[in-house]
Scaffold this motif. Structure first.
Motif, PDB file in Angstrom:
ATOM      1  N   LEU A 124       0.849  -1.202   0.000  1.00  0.00           N
ATOM      2  CA  LEU A 124       0.000   0.000   0.000  1.00  0.00           C
ATOM      3  C   LEU A 124       0.879   1.244   0.000  1.00  0.00           C
ATOM      4  O   LEU A 124       1.985   1.239   0.553  1.00  0.00           O
ATOM      5  CB  LEU A 124      -0.905   0.010   1.233  1.00  0.00           C
ATOM      6  CG  LEU A 124      -1.935  -1.116   1.337  1.00  0.00           C
ATOM      7  CD1 LEU A 124      -2.643  -1.056   2.683  1.00  0.00           C
ATOM      8  CD2 LEU A 124      -2.946  -1.031   0.196  1.00  0.00           C
ATOM      9  N   ARG A 125       0.376   2.311  -0.623  1.00  0.00           N
ATOM     10  CA  ARG A 125       1.160   3.536  -0.732  1.00  0.00           C
ATOM     11  C   ARG A 125       0.479   4.688  -0.006  1.00  0.00           C
ATOM     12  O   ARG A 125      -0.754   4.793  -0.006  1.00  0.00           O
ATOM     13  CB  ARG A 125       1.390   3.913  -2.204  1.00  0.00           C
ATOM     14  CG  ARG A 125       2.310   2.935  -2.921  1.00  0.00           C
ATOM     15  CD  ARG A 125       2.471   3.259  -4.388  1.00  0.00           C
ATOM     16  NE  ARG A 125       3.452   2.382  -5.021  1.00  0.00           N
ATOM     17  CZ  ARG A 125       4.738   2.665  -5.167  1.00  0.00           C
ATOM     18  NH1 ARG A 125       5.198   3.832  -4.754  1.00  0.00           N
ATOM     19  NH2 ARG A 125       5.565   1.817  -5.732  1.00  0.00           N
ATOM     20  N   ILE A 126       1.311   5.555   0.577  1.00  0.00           N
ATOM     21  CA  ILE A 126       0.797   6.678   1.357  1.00  0.00           C
ATOM     22  C   ILE A 126       1.663   7.906   1.088  1.00  0.00           C
ATOM     23  O   ILE A 126       2.853   7.782   0.779  1.00  0.00           O
ATOM     24  CB  ILE A 126       0.793   6.317   2.869  1.00  0.00           C
ATOM     25  CG1 ILE A 126       0.044   7.362   3.688  1.00  0.00           C
ATOM     26  CG2 ILE A 126       2.218   6.146   3.385  1.00  0.00           C
ATOM     27  CD1 ILE A 126      -0.163   6.932   5.143  1.00  0.00           C
ATOM     28  N   SER A 127       1.069   9.079   1.185  1.00  0.00           N
ATOM     29  CA  SER A 127       1.797  10.345   1.019  1.00  0.00           C
ATOM     30  C   SER A 127       1.607  11.192   2.259  1.00  0.00           C
ATOM     31  O   SER A 127       0.585  11.092   2.956  1.00  0.00           O
ATOM     32  CB  SER A 127       1.282  11.105  -0.212  1.00  0.00           C
ATOM     33  OG  SER A 127       1.466  10.364  -1.397  1.00  0.00           O
ATOM     34  N   GLY A 128       2.582  12.050   2.540  1.00  0.00           N
ATOM     35  CA  GLY A 128       2.440  12.965   3.662  1.00  0.00           C
ATOM     36  C   GLY A 128       3.765  13.299   4.309  1.00  0.00           C
ATOM     37  O   GLY A 128       4.837  12.906   3.835  1.00  0.00           O
ATOM     38  N   ARG A 129       3.677  14.038   5.388  1.00  0.00           N
ATOM     39  CA  ARG A 129       4.835  14.418   6.198  1.00  0.00           C
ATOM     40  C   ARG A 129       4.788  13.587   7.466  1.00  0.00           C
ATOM     41  O   ARG A 129       3.768  13.568   8.164  1.00  0.00           O
ATOM     42  CB  ARG A 129       4.790  15.913   6.507  1.00  0.00           C
ATOM     43  CG  ARG A 129       5.981  16.454   7.293  1.00  0.00           C
ATOM     44  CD  ARG A 129       5.912  17.984   7.334  1.00  0.00           C
ATOM     45  NE  ARG A 129       6.808  18.561   8.305  1.00  0.00           N
ATOM     46  CZ  ARG A 129       8.099  18.815   8.085  1.00  0.00           C
ATOM     47  NH1 ARG A 129       8.628  18.522   6.920  1.00  0.00           N
ATOM     48  NH2 ARG A 129       8.858  19.368   9.026  1.00  0.00           N
ATOM     49  N   PHE A 130       5.882  12.892   7.765  1.00  0.00           N
ATOM     50  CA  PHE A 130       5.877  11.897   8.825  1.00  0.00           C
ATOM     51  C   PHE A 130       6.931  12.219   9.881  1.00  0.00           C
ATOM     52  O   PHE A 130       8.051  12.592   9.553  1.00  0.00           O
ATOM     53  CB  PHE A 130       6.160  10.505   8.253  1.00  0.00           C
ATOM     54  CG  PHE A 130       5.195  10.087   7.181  1.00  0.00           C
ATOM     55  CD1 PHE A 130       3.967   9.540   7.505  1.00  0.00           C
ATOM     56  CD2 PHE A 130       5.521  10.271   5.840  1.00  0.00           C
ATOM     57  CE1 PHE A 130       3.076   9.162   6.521  1.00  0.00           C
ATOM     58  CE2 PHE A 130       4.638   9.889   4.845  1.00  0.00           C
ATOM     59  CZ  PHE A 130       3.407   9.345   5.184  1.00  0.00           C
ATOM     60  N   ARG A 131       6.529  12.044  11.138  1.00  0.00           N
ATOM     61  CA  ARG A 131       7.428  12.201  12.271  1.00  0.00           C
ATOM     62  C   ARG A 131       8.094  10.850  12.510  1.00  0.00           C
ATOM     63  O   ARG A 131       7.553   9.986  13.215  1.00  0.00           O
ATOM     64  CB  ARG A 131       6.633  12.645  13.496  1.00  0.00           C
ATOM     65  CG  ARG A 131       7.449  12.800  14.777  1.00  0.00           C
ATOM     66  CD  ARG A 131       8.316  14.023  14.762  1.00  0.00           C
ATOM     67  NE  ARG A 131       8.896  14.283  16.078  1.00  0.00           N
ATOM     68  CZ  ARG A 131       9.915  15.082  16.284  1.00  0.00           C
ATOM     69  NH1 ARG A 131      10.489  15.714  15.267  1.00  0.00           N
ATOM     70  NH2 ARG A 131      10.378  15.277  17.499  1.00  0.00           N
ATOM     71  N   ILE A 132       9.249  10.614  11.873  1.00  0.00           N
ATOM     72  CA  ILE A 132       9.835   9.285  11.841  1.00  0.00           C
ATOM     73  C   ILE A 132      10.381   8.838  13.194  1.00  0.00           C
ATOM     74  O   ILE A 132      10.690   7.650  13.361  1.00  0.00           O
ATOM     75  CB  ILE A 132      10.937   9.195  10.770  1.00  0.00           C
ATOM     76  CG1 ILE A 132      11.998  10.269  10.991  1.00  0.00           C
ATOM     77  CG2 ILE A 132      10.351   9.282   9.382  1.00  0.00           C
ATOM     78  CD1 ILE A 132      13.185  10.158  10.033  1.00  0.00           C
ATOM     79  N   VAL A 133      10.489   9.739  14.160  1.00  0.00           N
ATOM     80  CA  VAL A 133      10.951   9.343  15.488  1.00  0.00           C
ATOM     81  C   VAL A 133       9.778   9.080  16.426  1.00  0.00           C
ATOM     82  O   VAL A 133       9.978   8.896  17.619  1.00  0.00           O
ATOM     83  CB  VAL A 133      11.895  10.410  16.089  1.00  0.00           C
ATOM     84  CG1 VAL A 133      13.202  10.463  15.314  1.00  0.00           C
ATOM     85  CG2 VAL A 133      11.223  11.781  16.113  1.00  0.00           C
ATOM     86  N   ASP A 134       8.559   9.060  15.892  1.00  0.00           N
ATOM     87  CA  ASP A 134       7.360   8.799  16.690  1.00  0.00           C
ATOM     88  C   ASP A 134       6.577   7.669  16.026  1.00  0.00           C
ATOM     89  O   ASP A 134       5.596   7.907  15.320  1.00  0.00           O
ATOM     90  CB  ASP A 134       6.506  10.062  16.791  1.00  0.00           C
ATOM     91  CG  ASP A 134       5.351   9.911  17.775  1.00  0.00           C
ATOM     92  OD1 ASP A 134       5.088   8.775  18.216  1.00  0.00           O
ATOM     93  OD2 ASP A 134       4.696  10.930  18.076  1.00  0.00           O
ATOM     94  N   PRO A 135       7.006   6.400  16.225  1.00  0.00           N
ATOM     95  CA  PRO A 135       6.335   5.297  15.547  1.00  0.00           C
ATOM     96  C   PRO A 135       4.871   5.148  15.927  1.00  0.00           C
ATOM     97  O   PRO A 135       4.061   4.695  15.111  1.00  0.00           O
ATOM     98  CB  PRO A 135       7.153   4.072  15.963  1.00  0.00           C
ATOM     99  CG  PRO A 135       7.864   4.482  17.204  1.00  0.00           C
ATOM    100  CD  PRO A 135       8.122   5.951  17.063  1.00  0.00           C
TER     101      PRO A 135
END
Length: 204
Positions: free
Chosen positions: A166-177
């Motif tokens: 599955l594909r997703i777009s956006g801005r992600f807080r990678i240090v907050d799983p």
């Protein structure tokens, strides 16, 4: 992630999986990226910095750029601002390569001082990764989780590996799983359950 202040106002951002060495050669500061990912911010001025990775060098006085190397594949560099050039570490005494300019905003694969563009994938903007943020465009969940779990004390786990397509777009807080897992579940109507070994994503 952490940022280390270097001499003359320069800085380097890296994470716990990154190893770099610092030295000075002939009056020039030299940073060697042994493994991992680093972001250099050079303030400008007369000092020329040399960043070594594998068999290539990046030379800059005022650049902001990422250098990444896993050790298995060719390293890559991405220049965000300023100017930088690449050249091979080892050169023939009879034929010296002065340096090739890097384009701004493109991920470039390095090999013996030559830079070749990487095929565009899903990264929209990764400049802020030292602050824990990335922006992706149509990224497969499997690739997003590979990045997030690199920094997670408690990883995100897909109960069904097929969900990774599955594909997703956006801005992600990678240090907050936890936040990433909840956002994924909301977008695709999935469920999240937190267990001691991680955040599990399941079909409803």
């Amino acid at each position: 992630m952490r940022t280390v202040q270097l001499a003359q106002g320069a800085s380097i951002a890296l994470d716990s999986a990154t190893e770099v060495h610092f030295e000075e050669q002939d009056g020039e500061p030299v940073v060697t990226v042994v493994k991992g990912r680093a972001q250099l911010r050079l303030p400008g001025g007369g000092t020329e910095w040399v960043v070594r990775v594998d068999d290539s060098e990046i030379i800059s006085r005022n650049g902001i750029f990422d250098v990444s190397w896993s050790g298995g594949k060719a390293p890559y560099v991405q220049l965000y601002a300023g100017e930088a050039m690449t050249r091979p570490v080892l050169q023939s005494a009879g034929y010296v390569v002065g340096g090739r300019g890097l384009p701004t905003g493109l991920s470039m694969r390095l090999a013996r001082g030559r830079a070749e563009p990487l095929q565009p994938r899903f990264a929209a903007d990764e400049r802020d990764w030292p602050q824990g943020w990335v922006q992706y465009r149509s990224v497969p969940l499997a690739d997003l989780l590979h990045t997030v779990n690199r920094y997670a004390a408690k990883p995100i786990i897909l109960s069904d590996p097929a969900l990774g397509r599955l594909r997703i777009s956006g801005r992600f807080r990678i240090v907050d799983p936890s936040a990433v897992a909840r956002n994924m579940a909301r977008v695709f109507t999935l469920t999240v359950s937190e267990r001691p070994e991680g955040f599990y994503i399941d079909r409803p």
